[in-house]
Write a protein that holds these residues in place. Structure first.
Motif, PDB file in Angstrom:
ATOM      1  N   THR A 110     -30.840  22.541 -27.341  1.00 42.29           N
ATOM      2  CA  THR A 110     -30.557  21.397 -26.470  1.00 42.29           C
ATOM      3  C   THR A 110     -29.086  21.362 -26.067  1.00 42.29           C
ATOM      4  N   ARG A 111     -28.426  22.484 -26.146  1.00 42.12           N
ATOM      5  CA  ARG A 111     -27.022  22.550 -25.739  1.00 42.12           C
ATOM      6  C   ARG A 111     -26.917  22.607 -24.219  1.00 42.12           C
ATOM      7  N   SER A 112     -25.860  22.020 -23.682  1.00 46.00           N
ATOM      8  CA  SER A 112     -25.627  22.078 -22.246  1.00 46.00           C
ATOM      9  C   SER A 112     -25.062  23.439 -21.864  1.00 46.00           C
ATOM     10  N   TYR A 113     -25.041  23.719 -20.563  1.00 49.21           N
ATOM     11  CA  TYR A 113     -24.482  24.980 -20.104  1.00 49.21           C
ATOM     12  C   TYR A 113     -23.013  25.115 -20.507  1.00 49.21           C
ATOM     13  N   GLU A 114     -22.279  23.999 -20.458  1.00 48.33           N
ATOM     14  CA  GLU A 114     -20.855  24.052 -20.810  1.00 48.33           C
ATOM     15  C   GLU A 114     -20.667  24.398 -22.287  1.00 48.33           C
ATOM     16  N   GLU A 115     -21.496  23.809 -23.161  1.00 49.32           N
ATOM     17  CA  GLU A 115     -21.380  24.107 -24.595  1.00 49.32           C
ATOM     18  C   GLU A 115     -21.748  25.559 -24.893  1.00 49.32           C
ATOM     19  N   ILE A 116     -22.805  26.047 -24.274  1.00 49.39           N
ATOM     20  CA  ILE A 116     -23.208  27.437 -24.496  1.00 49.39           C
ATOM     21  C   ILE A 116     -22.116  28.385 -24.030  1.00 49.39           C
ATOM     22  N   ALA A 117     -21.550  28.102 -22.856  1.00 48.82           N
ATOM     23  CA  ALA A 117     -20.500  28.969 -22.315  1.00 48.82           C
ATOM     24  C   ALA A 117     -19.254  28.948 -23.187  1.00 48.82           C
ATOM     25  N   ALA A 118     -18.877  27.772 -23.694  1.00 48.97           N
ATOM     26  CA  ALA A 118     -17.675  27.683 -24.533  1.00 48.97           C
ATOM     27  C   ALA A 118     -17.857  28.451 -25.839  1.00 48.97           C
ATOM     28  N   ARG A 119     -19.029  28.375 -26.435  1.00 54.43           N
ATOM     29  CA  ARG A 119     -19.259  29.080 -27.697  1.00 54.43           C
ATOM     30  C   ARG A 119     -19.393  30.590 -27.489  1.00 54.43           C
ATOM     31  N   ALA A 120     -19.911  30.985 -26.337  1.00 53.80           N
ATOM     32  CA  ALA A 120     -20.121  32.411 -26.085  1.00 53.80           C
ATOM     33  C   ALA A 120     -18.906  33.083 -25.477  1.00 53.80           C
ATOM     34  N   GLY A 121     -17.897  32.322 -25.068  1.00 57.73           N
ATOM     35  CA  GLY A 121     -16.720  32.915 -24.450  1.00 57.73           C
ATOM     36  C   GLY A 121     -16.961  33.354 -23.022  1.00 57.73           C
ATOM     37  N   THR A 122     -17.864  32.656 -22.302  1.00 56.33           N
ATOM     38  CA  THR A 122     -18.176  32.998 -20.920  1.00 56.33           C
ATOM     39  C   THR A 122     -17.974  31.764 -20.044  1.00 56.33           C
ATOM     40  N   CYS A 123     -18.411  31.857 -18.801  1.00 53.56           N
ATOM     41  CA  CYS A 123     -18.329  30.730 -17.885  1.00 53.56           C
ATOM     42  C   CYS A 123     -19.688  30.043 -17.776  1.00 53.56           C
ATOM     43  N   ARG A 124     -19.692  28.894 -17.129  1.00 52.93           N
ATOM     44  CA  ARG A 124     -20.924  28.120 -16.984  1.00 52.93           C
ATOM     45  C   ARG A 124     -21.963  28.868 -16.157  1.00 52.93           C
ATOM     46  N   SER A 125     -21.517  29.611 -15.162  1.00 52.29           N
ATOM     47  CA  SER A 125     -22.458  30.357 -14.318  1.00 52.29           C
ATOM     48  C   SER A 125     -23.207  31.412 -15.121  1.00 52.29           C
ATOM     49  N   SER A 126     -22.516  32.076 -16.051  1.00 53.04           N
ATOM     50  CA  SER A 126     -23.182  33.084 -16.872  1.00 53.04           C
ATOM     51  C   SER A 126     -24.242  32.446 -17.767  1.00 53.04           C
ATOM     52  N   ALA A 127     -23.937  31.276 -18.322  1.00 50.87           N
ATOM     53  CA  ALA A 127     -24.924  30.586 -19.156  1.00 50.87           C
ATOM     54  C   ALA A 127     -26.138  30.173 -18.328  1.00 50.87           C
ATOM     55  N   ARG A 128     -25.890  29.653 -17.128  1.00 48.56           N
ATOM     56  CA  ARG A 128     -27.005  29.246 -16.271  1.00 48.56           C
ATOM     57  C   ARG A 128     -27.837  30.455 -15.838  1.00 48.56           C
ATOM     58  N   ASN A 129     -27.180  31.552 -15.472  1.00 47.44           N
ATOM     59  CA  ASN A 129     -27.910  32.750 -15.051  1.00 47.44           C
ATOM     60  C   ASN A 129     -28.725  33.342 -16.201  1.00 47.44           C
ATOM     61  N   ALA A 130     -28.193  33.295 -17.416  1.00 42.84           N
ATOM     62  CA  ALA A 130     -28.928  33.822 -18.565  1.00 42.84           C
ATOM     63  C   ALA A 130     -30.208  33.030 -18.813  1.00 42.84           C
ATOM     64  N   ILE A 131     -30.112  31.709 -18.724  1.00 46.20           N
ATOM     65  CA  ILE A 131     -31.297  30.866 -18.936  1.00 46.20           C
ATOM     66  C   ILE A 131     -32.320  31.099 -17.820  1.00 46.20           C
ATOM     67  N   ARG A 132     -31.858  31.187 -16.593  1.00 48.62           N
ATOM     68  CA  ARG A 132     -32.783  31.380 -15.475  1.00 48.62           C
ATOM     69  C   ARG A 132     -33.480  32.735 -15.554  1.00 48.62           C
ATOM     70  N   ARG A 133     -32.723  33.785 -15.902  1.00 42.87           N
ATOM     71  CA  ARG A 133     -33.343  35.111 -15.970  1.00 42.87           C
ATOM     72  C   ARG A 133     -34.326  35.192 -17.135  1.00 42.87           C
ATOM     73  N   ALA A 134     -33.976  34.622 -18.267  1.00 32.60           N
ATOM     74  CA  ALA A 134     -34.903  34.627 -19.407  1.00 32.60           C
ATOM     75  C   ALA A 134     -36.167  33.841 -19.091  1.00 32.60           C
ATOM     76  N   ALA A 135     -36.024  32.749 -18.342  1.00 29.18           N
ATOM     77  CA  ALA A 135     -37.201  31.984 -17.949  1.00 29.18           C
ATOM     78  C   ALA A 135     -38.053  32.765 -16.949  1.00 29.18           C
ATOM     79  N   ALA A 136     -37.398  33.509 -16.034  1.00 28.52           N
ATOM     80  CA  ALA A 136     -38.148  34.314 -15.070  1.00 28.52           C
ATOM     81  C   ALA A 136     -38.919  35.438 -15.758  1.00 28.52           C
ATOM     82  N   LEU A 137     -38.358  35.971 -16.849  1.00 24.70           N
ATOM     83  CA  LEU A 137     -39.050  37.012 -17.614  1.00 24.70           C
ATOM     84  C   LEU A 137     -40.072  36.435 -18.598  1.00 24.70           C
ATOM     85  N   ARG A 138     -40.212  35.115 -18.605  1.00 19.28           N
ATOM     86  CA  ARG A 138     -41.158  34.424 -19.481  1.00 19.28           C
ATOM     87  C   ARG A 138     -40.854  34.632 -20.964  1.00 19.28           C
TER      88      ARG A 138
END
Length: 251
Positions: free
Chosen positions: A132-160
């Motif tokens: 239940t983490r937000s994109y900003e929290e995921i990006a801060a913990r992973a050392g990336t930007c918000r766009s990378s967190a959003r793209n990762a979630i979208r691609r994983a959802a597209a791959l089911r």
């Protein structure tokens, strides 16, 4: 009078201003200040200006208006986050991506930054069942930007591999999405603890030999008996009798 009406029509910013100019035009014609030819020319210019004001700015200039390219929202635009130490963020991102957050055949679909974000998601799912983490929290913990967190979630959802449940709140900022892992391969990978499987190849793990000292009386008796046996064997080879060996031991 003619120049004033012509300038008012050419510089009218809205159709309401054109209506005012039109009333002035017909009033001047009725008062005899303009002839019909000049009044007709001004009327044509007025209608042409009205059509231009009613045409969208994109059709007039060929450019997309700024307001049309942005989503209307009641909330402030998310600020772009900048890491305090970019070098450490890159190291953390690479370390998380290389830790094996998912099976290799699934990880091949994502970039390094996306894998780092999915490692954060995997840790949350393993600890709480969902993320239940937000994109900003995921990006801060992973050392990336918000766009990378959003793209990762979208691609994983597209791959089911995951399911994403949105939590909208009318009139207020939406709650973070609820991400659940549904891939059987990924869930099995999470159950074994995301360990490096290369350490398990080649045989079973053997227990180390116990080399600690034992000070129990039984252990001391065994050591004394072994030492006496070895000394008797050496004395027999050198020509000494058993009595001399025991005498030497007592000394």
């Amino acid at each position: 009078m003619l120049d004033a009406l012509r300038n008012a029509i050419a510089e009218a910013p809205t159709t309401a201003a054109l209506d005012v100019a039109a009333r002035g035009l017909w009033a001047a014609l009725a008062a005899g200040m303009l002839d019909e030819d000049r009044a007709g020319q001004l009327a044509e210019a007025l209608e042409a200006r009205r059509v231009m004001l009613r045409t969208p700015s994109q059709a007039r200039t060929g450019r997309t208006p700024v307001s049309a390219s942005r989503t209307v929202t009641l909330f402030a635009k998310a600020r772009q986050s900048m890491p305090p130490d970019r070098r450490k963020s890159i190291e953390r991102r690479r370390r998380l991506a290389a830790s094996g957050p998912m099976p290799p055949q699934l990880a091949a679909h994502f970039t390094t930054a996306e894998l780092a974000c999915l490692r954060i998601v995997a840790d949350e799912v393993k600890a709480h069942g969902v993320c239940t983490r937000s994109y900003e929290e995921i990006a801060a913990r992973a050392g990336t930007c918000r766009s990378s967190a959003r793209n990762a979630i979208r691609r994983a959802a597209a791959l089911r591999l995951i399911t994403v449940q949105t939590r909208p709140r009318p009139g207020r900022k939406h709650l973070p999405n609820v991400v659940s892992v549904v891939s059987k391969e990924w869930l099995a990978w999470l159950r074994i603890g995301m360990r490096d499987r290369s350490r398990q190849i080649g045989g079973k793990k053997q227990a180390a030999t116990d080399t600690s000292l034992d000070s129990s009386p039984e252990r001391q008796d065994i050591q004394a008996h072994t030492s006496l046996t070895l000394r008797r064997a050496r004395s027999s080879e050198s020509g000494l009798g058993p009595g001399k060996v025991e005498e030497g031991i007592r000394a």
